[in-house]
Design a protein around this motif. Structure first.
Motif, PDB file in Angstrom:
ATOM      1  N   SER A  63      -0.320 -40.289 -15.548  1.00  0.00           N
ATOM      2  CA  SER A  63       0.648 -39.197 -15.482  1.00  0.00           C
ATOM      3  C   SER A  63       1.810 -39.474 -14.531  1.00  0.00           C
ATOM      4  CB  SER A  63      -0.059 -37.904 -15.062  1.00  0.00           C
ATOM      5  OG  SER A  63      -0.683 -38.065 -13.793  1.00  0.00           O
ATOM      6  N   VAL A  64       1.646 -40.446 -13.617  1.00  0.00           N
ATOM      7  CA  VAL A  64       2.719 -40.718 -12.648  1.00  0.00           C
ATOM      8  C   VAL A  64       3.265 -42.133 -12.771  1.00  0.00           C
ATOM      9  CG1 VAL A  64       1.640 -39.083 -11.054  1.00  0.00           C
ATOM     10  CG2 VAL A  64       1.242 -41.539 -10.743  1.00  0.00           C
ATOM     11  N   LYS A  65       2.654 -42.932 -13.623  1.00  0.00           N
ATOM     12  CA  LYS A  65       3.073 -44.330 -13.763  1.00  0.00           C
ATOM     13  C   LYS A  65       4.535 -44.414 -14.171  1.00  0.00           C
ATOM     14  CE  LYS A  65      -0.379 -46.640 -15.171  1.00  0.00           C
ATOM     15  NZ  LYS A  65      -1.443 -47.224 -16.014  1.00  0.00           N
ATOM     16  N   GLY A  66       5.292 -45.253 -13.478  1.00  0.00           N
ATOM     17  CA  GLY A  66       6.713 -45.404 -13.754  1.00  0.00           C
ATOM     18  C   GLY A  66       7.592 -44.429 -12.993  1.00  0.00           C
ATOM     19  N   ARG A  67       6.997 -43.407 -12.366  1.00  0.00           N
ATOM     20  CA  ARG A  67       7.768 -42.423 -11.599  1.00  0.00           C
ATOM     21  C   ARG A  67       7.428 -42.479 -10.110  1.00  0.00           C
ATOM     22  NH1 ARG A  67       6.913 -37.145 -12.370  1.00  0.00           N
ATOM     23  NH2 ARG A  67       4.741 -37.382 -13.023  1.00  0.00           N
ATOM     24  N   PHE A  68       6.188 -42.770  -9.781  1.00  0.00           N
ATOM     25  CA  PHE A  68       5.739 -42.801  -8.385  1.00  0.00           C
ATOM     26  C   PHE A  68       5.495 -44.244  -7.963  1.00  0.00           C
ATOM     27  CE2 PHE A  68       3.539 -38.343  -8.147  1.00  0.00           C
ATOM     28  CZ  PHE A  68       4.695 -37.756  -8.639  1.00  0.00           C
ATOM     29  N   THR A  69       5.723 -44.513  -6.667  1.00  0.00           N
ATOM     30  CA  THR A  69       5.451 -45.823  -6.101  1.00  0.00           C
ATOM     31  C   THR A  69       4.715 -45.669  -4.774  1.00  0.00           C
ATOM     32  OG1 THR A  69       7.456 -46.745  -7.104  1.00  0.00           O
ATOM     33  CG2 THR A  69       6.434 -48.012  -5.325  1.00  0.00           C
ATOM     34  N   ILE A  70       3.556 -46.303  -4.677  1.00  0.00           N
ATOM     35  CA  ILE A  70       2.788 -46.286  -3.434  1.00  0.00           C
ATOM     36  C   ILE A  70       3.083 -47.571  -2.663  1.00  0.00           C
ATOM     37  CG2 ILE A  70       0.739 -47.323  -4.501  1.00  0.00           C
ATOM     38  CD1 ILE A  70      -0.974 -45.562  -2.636  1.00  0.00           C
ATOM     39  N   PRO A  88       7.606 -30.087 -12.922  1.00  0.00           N
ATOM     40  CA  PRO A  88       6.872 -28.915 -12.421  1.00  0.00           C
ATOM     41  C   PRO A  88       5.355 -29.140 -12.360  1.00  0.00           C
ATOM     42  CG  PRO A  88       8.603 -28.212 -13.895  1.00  0.00           C
ATOM     43  CD  PRO A  88       8.577 -29.709 -13.971  1.00  0.00           C
ATOM     44  N   GLU A  89       4.826 -29.927 -13.287  1.00  0.00           N
ATOM     45  CA  GLU A  89       3.386 -30.191 -13.286  1.00  0.00           C
ATOM     46  C   GLU A  89       2.939 -31.103 -12.151  1.00  0.00           C
ATOM     47  OE1 GLU A  89       5.507 -30.535 -15.847  1.00  0.00           O
ATOM     48  OE2 GLU A  89       4.990 -32.273 -17.107  1.00  0.00           O
ATOM     49  N   ASP A  90       3.886 -31.642 -11.383  1.00  0.00           N
ATOM     50  CA  ASP A  90       3.537 -32.419 -10.190  1.00  0.00           C
ATOM     51  C   ASP A  90       3.284 -31.515  -8.978  1.00  0.00           C
ATOM     52  OD1 ASP A  90       6.002 -34.828 -11.167  1.00  0.00           O
ATOM     53  OD2 ASP A  90       3.818 -35.007 -11.377  1.00  0.00           O
ATOM     54  N   THR A  91       3.520 -30.218  -9.133  1.00  0.00           N
ATOM     55  CA  THR A  91       3.296 -29.278  -8.040  1.00  0.00           C
ATOM     56  C   THR A  91       1.837 -29.282  -7.624  1.00  0.00           C
ATOM     57  OG1 THR A  91       5.132 -27.842  -8.685  1.00  0.00           O
ATOM     58  CG2 THR A  91       3.360 -26.845  -7.395  1.00  0.00           C
ATOM     59  N   ALA A  92       1.598 -29.525  -6.330  1.00  0.00           N
ATOM     60  CA  ALA A  92       0.232 -29.628  -5.814  1.00  0.00           C
ATOM     61  C   ALA A  92       0.283 -29.889  -4.317  1.00  0.00           C
ATOM     62  CB  ALA A  92      -0.519 -30.768  -6.501  1.00  0.00           C
ATOM     63  N   VAL A  93      -0.872 -29.797  -3.701  1.00  0.00           N
ATOM     64  CA  VAL A  93      -1.048 -30.321  -2.342  1.00  0.00           C
ATOM     65  C   VAL A  93      -1.406 -31.798  -2.470  1.00  0.00           C
ATOM     66  CG1 VAL A  93      -2.409 -30.232  -0.230  1.00  0.00           C
ATOM     67  CG2 VAL A  93      -1.771 -28.103  -1.401  1.00  0.00           C
ATOM     68  N   TYR A  94      -0.663 -32.639  -1.791  1.00  0.00           N
ATOM     69  CA  TYR A  94      -0.899 -34.093  -1.846  1.00  0.00           C
ATOM     70  C   TYR A  94      -1.629 -34.534  -0.587  1.00  0.00           C
ATOM     71  CZ  TYR A  94       1.918 -34.587  -6.017  1.00  0.00           C
ATOM     72  OH  TYR A  94       2.367 -34.505  -7.304  1.00  0.00           O
ATOM     73  N   VAL A 120       3.769 -29.995  -2.186  1.00  0.00           N
ATOM     74  CA  VAL A 120       4.925 -30.380  -3.000  1.00  0.00           C
ATOM     75  C   VAL A 120       5.080 -29.331  -4.097  1.00  0.00           C
ATOM     76  CG1 VAL A 120       5.856 -32.070  -4.622  1.00  0.00           C
ATOM     77  CG2 VAL A 120       4.706 -32.838  -2.529  1.00  0.00           C
ATOM     78  N   THR A 121       6.256 -28.743  -4.169  1.00  0.00           N
ATOM     79  CA  THR A 121       6.542 -27.734  -5.187  1.00  0.00           C
ATOM     80  C   THR A 121       7.786 -28.157  -5.957  1.00  0.00           C
ATOM     81  OG1 THR A 121       5.610 -25.992  -3.784  1.00  0.00           O
ATOM     82  CG2 THR A 121       6.993 -25.311  -5.637  1.00  0.00           C
ATOM     83  N   VAL A 122       7.641 -28.259  -7.281  1.00  0.00           N
ATOM     84  CA  VAL A 122       8.740 -28.675  -8.140  1.00  0.00           C
ATOM     85  C   VAL A 122       9.129 -27.491  -9.017  1.00  0.00           C
ATOM     86  CG1 VAL A 122       9.561 -30.362  -9.802  1.00  0.00           C
ATOM     87  CG2 VAL A 122       7.811 -31.019  -8.133  1.00  0.00           C
ATOM     88  N   SER A 123      10.355 -27.048  -8.880  1.00  0.00           N
ATOM     89  CA  SER A 123      10.822 -25.907  -9.659  1.00  0.00           C
ATOM     90  C   SER A 123      11.511 -26.378 -10.936  1.00  0.00           C
ATOM     91  CB  SER A 123      11.789 -25.071  -8.832  1.00  0.00           C
ATOM     92  OG  SER A 123      12.937 -25.831  -8.493  1.00  0.00           O
ATOM     93  N   SER A 124      11.404 -25.570 -11.966  1.00  0.00           N
ATOM     94  CA  SER A 124      11.992 -25.940 -13.265  1.00  0.00           C
ATOM     95  C   SER A 124      13.424 -25.452 -13.382  1.00  0.00           C
ATOM     96  CB  SER A 124      11.147 -25.356 -14.390  1.00  0.00           C
ATOM     97  OG  SER A 124      11.027 -23.972 -14.249  1.00  0.00           O
TER      98      SER A 124
END
Length: 124
Positions: A63-70, A88-94, A120-124
Motif C-alpha cells: 500500500s505504500v510502495k513507491g510513495r514511502f521511503t525508510i 486520506p487512507e494513510d491517516t493513522a498513528v505511526y 498523521v492526518t491526511v485530509s481530502s
C-alpha cells in the motif's frame, strides 16, 4: 533496552508529504533492524516499512510502495520515514519499533521495543 521517540507527524492535504523521525537511545541502535507500523482508528496495527541494521535492505507494504521511503542514520541513532503522495487512507498513528533478530520484519510480535507514536492526518 532501547527508548524510541517519534516526531514529525501532523496534518497534511492529500498529495502532500511528511517526514517522520524516530530518535533512539539506550543500547546500540545499529544492532537492531527497525520498522515503521501504523494503527488507524478501529484497525489493527499494520506493517508499513522495515530496514535492516546496516540499511542495506528495505521492505515495504504494498500500500505504500513507491510513495514511502525508510532510511536510517546509525551515527545519529535515528530512523526516518519519508512519506510522499499521501492519501486520506494513510491517516493513522505511526510507530517505530526495534527488532533484535532481524527476522520476520513484517511481523508485529518480532519487535521488542516500541515508541509511543506520532499522529498523521491526511485530509481530502
Amino acid at each position: 533496552q532501547v527508548q524510541l521517540v517519534e516526531s514529525g507527524g501532523g496534518l497534511v492535504q492529500a498529495g502532500g508529504s511528511l517526514r517522520l523521525s524516530c530518535a533512539a537511545s539506550g543500547r546500540a541502535f545499529s544492532h537492531y533492524a527497525m520498522g515503521w507500523f501504523r494503527r488507524a482508528p478501529g484497525k489493527e496495527r499494520e506493517f508499513v516499512a522495515a530496514i535492516t541494521w546496516s540499511g542495506g535492505s528495505t521492505y515495504y507494504a504494498d500500500s505504500v510502495k513507491g510513495r514511502f521511503t525508510i532510511s536510517r542514520d546509525n551515527i545519529k541513532n535515528t530512523l526516518y520515514l519519508q512519506m510522499n503522495s499521501l492519501k486520506p487512507e494513510d491517516t493513522a498513528v505511526y510507530l517505530c519499533a526495534a527488532n533484535p533478530t532481524g527476522l520476520s520484519l513484517q511481523v508485529v510480535t518480532r519487535y521488542l521495543y516500541w515508541g509511543q507514536g506520532t499522529q498523521v492526518t491526511v485530509s481530502s
